[in-house]
Design a protein around this motif. Structure first.
Motif, PDB file in Angstrom:
ATOM      1  N   GLU A 156      27.478 -22.469  15.474  1.00  0.00           N
ATOM      2  CA  GLU A 156      26.831 -23.341  14.504  1.00  0.00           C
ATOM      3  C   GLU A 156      25.397 -23.674  14.899  1.00  0.00           C
ATOM      4  OE1 GLU A 156      27.352 -25.254  10.751  1.00  0.00           O
ATOM      5  OE2 GLU A 156      28.446 -23.724  11.874  1.00  0.00           O
ATOM      6  N   ALA A 157      25.150 -23.929  16.172  1.00  0.00           N
ATOM      7  CA  ALA A 157      23.798 -24.288  16.618  1.00  0.00           C
ATOM      8  C   ALA A 157      22.816 -23.139  16.371  1.00  0.00           C
ATOM      9  CB  ALA A 157      23.811 -24.667  18.101  1.00  0.00           C
ATOM     10  N   ASP A 158      23.258 -21.898  16.617  1.00  0.00           N
ATOM     11  CA  ASP A 158      22.398 -20.743  16.383  1.00  0.00           C
ATOM     12  C   ASP A 158      22.134 -20.567  14.884  1.00  0.00           C
ATOM     13  OD1 ASP A 158      22.321 -20.253  19.069  1.00  0.00           O
ATOM     14  OD2 ASP A 158      23.832 -18.664  19.038  1.00  0.00           O
ATOM     15  N   LYS A 159      23.162 -20.813  14.086  1.00  0.00           N
ATOM     16  CA  LYS A 159      23.014 -20.690  12.638  1.00  0.00           C
ATOM     17  C   LYS A 159      21.989 -21.698  12.116  1.00  0.00           C
ATOM     18  CE  LYS A 159      26.825 -20.130  10.382  1.00  0.00           C
ATOM     19  NZ  LYS A 159      28.098 -20.406   9.655  1.00  0.00           N
ATOM     20  N   VAL A 160      22.083 -22.939  12.571  1.00  0.00           N
ATOM     21  CA  VAL A 160      21.144 -23.976  12.143  1.00  0.00           C
ATOM     22  C   VAL A 160      19.723 -23.619  12.563  1.00  0.00           C
ATOM     23  CG1 VAL A 160      20.461 -26.384  12.503  1.00  0.00           C
ATOM     24  CG2 VAL A 160      22.870 -25.816  12.081  1.00  0.00           C
ATOM     25  N   ARG A 161      19.580 -23.125  13.781  1.00  0.00           N
ATOM     26  CA  ARG A 161      18.246 -22.743  14.282  1.00  0.00           C
ATOM     27  C   ARG A 161      17.638 -21.642  13.418  1.00  0.00           C
ATOM     28  NH1 ARG A 161      16.878 -18.652  17.346  1.00  0.00           N
ATOM     29  NH2 ARG A 161      19.043 -18.234  17.949  1.00  0.00           N
ATOM     30  N   LEU A 162      18.434 -20.639  13.065  1.00  0.00           N
ATOM     31  CA  LEU A 162      17.937 -19.539  12.237  1.00  0.00           C
ATOM     32  C   LEU A 162      17.575 -20.011  10.834  1.00  0.00           C
ATOM     33  CD1 LEU A 162      20.371 -16.673  13.293  1.00  0.00           C
ATOM     34  CD2 LEU A 162      17.892 -16.708  13.653  1.00  0.00           C
ATOM     35  N   ILE A 163      18.395 -20.888  10.268  1.00  0.00           N
ATOM     36  CA  ILE A 163      18.105 -21.398   8.925  1.00  0.00           C
ATOM     37  C   ILE A 163      16.784 -22.161   8.926  1.00  0.00           C
ATOM     38  CG2 ILE A 163      18.868 -23.030   7.154  1.00  0.00           C
ATOM     39  CD1 ILE A 163      21.782 -22.270   7.998  1.00  0.00           C
ATOM     40  N   ASP A 164      16.584 -23.014   9.929  1.00  0.00           N
ATOM     41  CA  ASP A 164      15.335 -23.775  10.006  1.00  0.00           C
ATOM     42  C   ASP A 164      14.141 -22.851  10.210  1.00  0.00           C
ATOM     43  OD1 ASP A 164      16.642 -26.165   9.597  1.00  0.00           O
ATOM     44  OD2 ASP A 164      16.775 -26.673  11.728  1.00  0.00           O
ATOM     45  N   GLU A 165      14.317 -21.846  11.057  1.00  0.00           N
ATOM     46  CA  GLU A 165      13.237 -20.873  11.267  1.00  0.00           C
ATOM     47  C   GLU A 165      12.941 -20.132   9.969  1.00  0.00           C
ATOM     48  OE1 GLU A 165      12.776 -17.885  14.797  1.00  0.00           O
ATOM     49  OE2 GLU A 165      13.823 -16.805  13.186  1.00  0.00           O
ATOM     50  N   GLY A 166      13.994 -19.738   9.262  1.00  0.00           N
ATOM     51  CA  GLY A 166      13.814 -19.014   8.008  1.00  0.00           C
ATOM     52  C   GLY A 166      13.077 -19.841   6.973  1.00  0.00           C
ATOM     53  N   LEU A 167      13.450 -21.123   6.847  1.00  0.00           N
ATOM     54  CA  LEU A 167      12.771 -21.994   5.896  1.00  0.00           C
ATOM     55  C   LEU A 167      11.298 -22.162   6.258  1.00  0.00           C
ATOM     56  CD1 LEU A 167      15.546 -24.689   5.391  1.00  0.00           C
ATOM     57  CD2 LEU A 167      14.572 -23.236   3.598  1.00  0.00           C
ATOM     58  N   GLN A 168      11.023 -22.311   7.535  1.00  0.00           N
ATOM     59  CA  GLN A 168       9.630 -22.441   7.981  1.00  0.00           C
ATOM     60  C   GLN A 168       8.820 -21.211   7.582  1.00  0.00           C
ATOM     61  OE1 GLN A 168       9.195 -22.648  12.235  1.00  0.00           O
ATOM     62  NE2 GLN A 168       6.978 -22.796  12.161  1.00  0.00           N
ATOM     63  N   HIS A 169       9.403 -20.041   7.757  1.00  0.00           N
ATOM     64  CA  HIS A 169       8.652 -18.805   7.491  1.00  0.00           C
ATOM     65  C   HIS A 169       8.521 -18.520   5.998  1.00  0.00           C
ATOM     66  CE1 HIS A 169       8.975 -18.256  11.808  1.00  0.00           C
ATOM     67  NE2 HIS A 169       8.080 -17.293  11.696  1.00  0.00           N
ATOM     68  N   VAL A 170       9.530 -18.829   5.183  1.00  0.00           N
ATOM     69  CA  VAL A 170       9.340 -18.610   3.742  1.00  0.00           C
ATOM     70  C   VAL A 170       8.326 -19.616   3.193  1.00  0.00           C
ATOM     71  CG1 VAL A 170      11.566 -17.499   3.297  1.00  0.00           C
ATOM     72  CG2 VAL A 170      11.379 -19.986   3.081  1.00  0.00           C
ATOM     73  N   ASP A 171       8.256 -20.805   3.783  1.00  0.00           N
ATOM     74  CA  ASP A 171       7.225 -21.759   3.368  1.00  0.00           C
ATOM     75  C   ASP A 171       5.826 -21.209   3.649  1.00  0.00           C
ATOM     76  OD1 ASP A 171       8.885 -23.676   2.293  1.00  0.00           O
ATOM     77  OD2 ASP A 171       8.969 -24.905   4.108  1.00  0.00           O
ATOM     78  N   ILE A 172       5.662 -20.558   4.803  1.00  0.00           N
ATOM     79  CA  ILE A 172       4.361 -19.951   5.113  1.00  0.00           C
ATOM     80  C   ILE A 172       4.066 -18.826   4.127  1.00  0.00           C
ATOM     81  CG2 ILE A 172       3.025 -18.671   6.832  1.00  0.00           C
ATOM     82  CD1 ILE A 172       4.616 -20.195   8.994  1.00  0.00           C
ATOM     83  N   ALA A 173       5.086 -18.009   3.830  1.00  0.00           N
ATOM     84  CA  ALA A 173       4.916 -16.916   2.863  1.00  0.00           C
ATOM     85  C   ALA A 173       4.467 -17.469   1.512  1.00  0.00           C
ATOM     86  CB  ALA A 173       6.216 -16.128   2.720  1.00  0.00           C
ATOM     87  N   LEU A 174       5.086 -18.579   1.089  1.00  0.00           N
ATOM     88  CA  LEU A 174       4.719 -19.182  -0.198  1.00  0.00           C
ATOM     89  C   LEU A 174       3.343 -19.836  -0.140  1.00  0.00           C
ATOM     90  CD1 LEU A 174       8.223 -20.599  -1.108  1.00  0.00           C
ATOM     91  CD2 LEU A 174       6.921 -18.923  -2.448  1.00  0.00           C
ATOM     92  N   GLY A 175       2.938 -20.307   1.035  1.00  0.00           N
ATOM     93  CA  GLY A 175       1.589 -20.826   1.192  1.00  0.00           C
ATOM     94  C   GLY A 175       0.551 -19.729   1.034  1.00  0.00           C
ATOM     95  N   LEU A 176       0.879 -18.558   1.548  1.00  0.00           N
ATOM     96  CA  LEU A 176      -0.030 -17.417   1.435  1.00  0.00           C
ATOM     97  C   LEU A 176       0.002 -16.800   0.039  1.00  0.00           C
ATOM     98  CD1 LEU A 176       0.819 -15.748   4.874  1.00  0.00           C
ATOM     99  CD2 LEU A 176      -1.390 -16.756   4.247  1.00  0.00           C
ATOM    100  N   ASN A 177       1.170 -16.856  -0.598  1.00  0.00           N
ATOM    101  CA  ASN A 177       1.343 -16.265  -1.930  1.00  0.00           C
ATOM    102  C   ASN A 177       2.264 -17.169  -2.752  1.00  0.00           C
ATOM    103  OD1 ASN A 177       1.764 -14.780  -4.218  1.00  0.00           O
ATOM    104  ND2 ASN A 177       2.792 -13.062  -3.204  1.00  0.00           N
ATOM    105  N   PRO A 178       1.698 -18.152  -3.460  1.00  0.00           N
ATOM    106  CA  PRO A 178       2.519 -19.127  -4.194  1.00  0.00           C
ATOM    107  C   PRO A 178       3.373 -18.509  -5.310  1.00  0.00           C
ATOM    108  CG  PRO A 178       0.280 -19.947  -3.895  1.00  0.00           C
ATOM    109  CD  PRO A 178       0.274 -18.505  -3.488  1.00  0.00           C
ATOM    110  N   GLN A 179       3.081 -17.273  -5.711  1.00  0.00           N
ATOM    111  CA  GLN A 179       3.846 -16.611  -6.773  1.00  0.00           C
ATOM    112  C   GLN A 179       4.882 -15.626  -6.226  1.00  0.00           C
ATOM    113  OE1 GLN A 179       3.259 -17.677  -9.997  1.00  0.00           O
ATOM    114  NE2 GLN A 179       1.992 -19.106  -8.830  1.00  0.00           N
ATOM    115  N   TYR A 180       5.204 -15.755  -4.950  1.00  0.00           N
ATOM    116  CA  TYR A 180       6.096 -14.796  -4.271  1.00  0.00           C
ATOM    117  C   TYR A 180       7.548 -15.092  -4.669  1.00  0.00           C
ATOM    118  CZ  TYR A 180       7.080 -11.541  -0.393  1.00  0.00           C
ATOM    119  OH  TYR A 180       7.460 -10.464   0.380  1.00  0.00           O
ATOM    120  N   VAL A 181       8.038 -14.383  -5.670  1.00  0.00           N
ATOM    121  CA  VAL A 181       9.355 -14.654  -6.243  1.00  0.00           C
ATOM    122  C   VAL A 181      10.469 -14.446  -5.217  1.00  0.00           C
ATOM    123  CG1 VAL A 181      11.018 -13.947  -8.007  1.00  0.00           C
ATOM    124  CG2 VAL A 181       8.592 -14.111  -8.575  1.00  0.00           C
TER     125      VAL A 181
END
Length: 226
Positions: A156-181
């Protein structure tokens, strides 16, 4: 009657070899575009024989091998996928920050089922190409695949860490490209996955509501492009 001695043909100069390598590469690119992967591989291999430091030929060779990897059991993919991996690795030995090689290698590991190595390479790609929204999105998508794995579930701890990392990185992707579907879609998926890990009912409801918003935004943005 006198016989003339036959002199051996002079060896090509390095410049001439490089020029022939470029011409051979161009023939390979034409074959590749026409769907003749084997002819392309032969040309790229010949270009590298003429100029072993020809990075572009090595990248094209790797891509040609990758194009020959078909869906199916891993055993059926091994030969061409390993050749593609080896070619991408040779580029990175010479140019460790080559974004095309990092991305190609990450994709090959993803296609052959090694998501852990694929994630590491996508993270590396975000450093080599910090304005590349696809690199950040790819980290998020791979994190979701790893966290969502029901066959070999993570602690569970690894899963939570990956989810948080994933959210952080998709937020950066959306910052770079706000229309990134696609990034919107994976933000929705990651938020739903995060909701499953929380015991707090109100927090779970908040996360699901936020996920619904991103799902609807992805639908609206994608629909507006048609």
């Amino acid at each position: 009657m006198f016989l003339c001695a036959i002199s051996p043909l002079p060896a090509q100069t390095p410049e001439a070899q490089k020029a022939e390598a470029r011409d051979t590469l161009n023939r390979g690119v034409a074959a590749f575009k026409n769907g003749n992967s084997q002819a392309a591989i032969d040309s790229f291999t010949r270009a590298l024989q003429l100029d072993p430091d020809f990075i572009q030929a090595e990248l094209y060779l790797a891509s040609a091998y990758a194009s020959m990897v078909k869906p199916g059991p891993p055993a059926a993919q091994n030969q061409d996928s390993q050749k593609a991996i080896d070619s991408f690795e040779r580029v990175l030995q010479k140019q460790p920050d080559n974004a095309d090689a990092i991305a190609g290698l990450a994709e090959m590991y993803a296609r052959t089922g090694d998501l852990g190595k694929s994630r590491e390479l996508y993270l590396r790609l975000t450093k080599a190409s910090p304005q590349n929204s696809t690199a950040f999105y790819s980290v998020g998508a791979t994190d979701w695949l790893l966290a969502f794995n029901k066959t070999n579930p993570l602690p569970e701890a690894d899963k939570v860490r990956l989810i948080d990392e994933g959210l952080q990185h998709v937020d950066i992707a959306l910052g770079l490209n706000p229309q990134y579907v696609d990034a919107m879609a994976y933000k929705n998926l990651l938020l739903r996955q995060k909701a499953e890990t929380t015991q707090d009912a109100s927090e779970r409801a908040r996360l699901i509501g936020e996920a619904d918003s991103w799902f609807n935004k992805a639908l609206q943005t994608g629909g507006n492009r048609n």
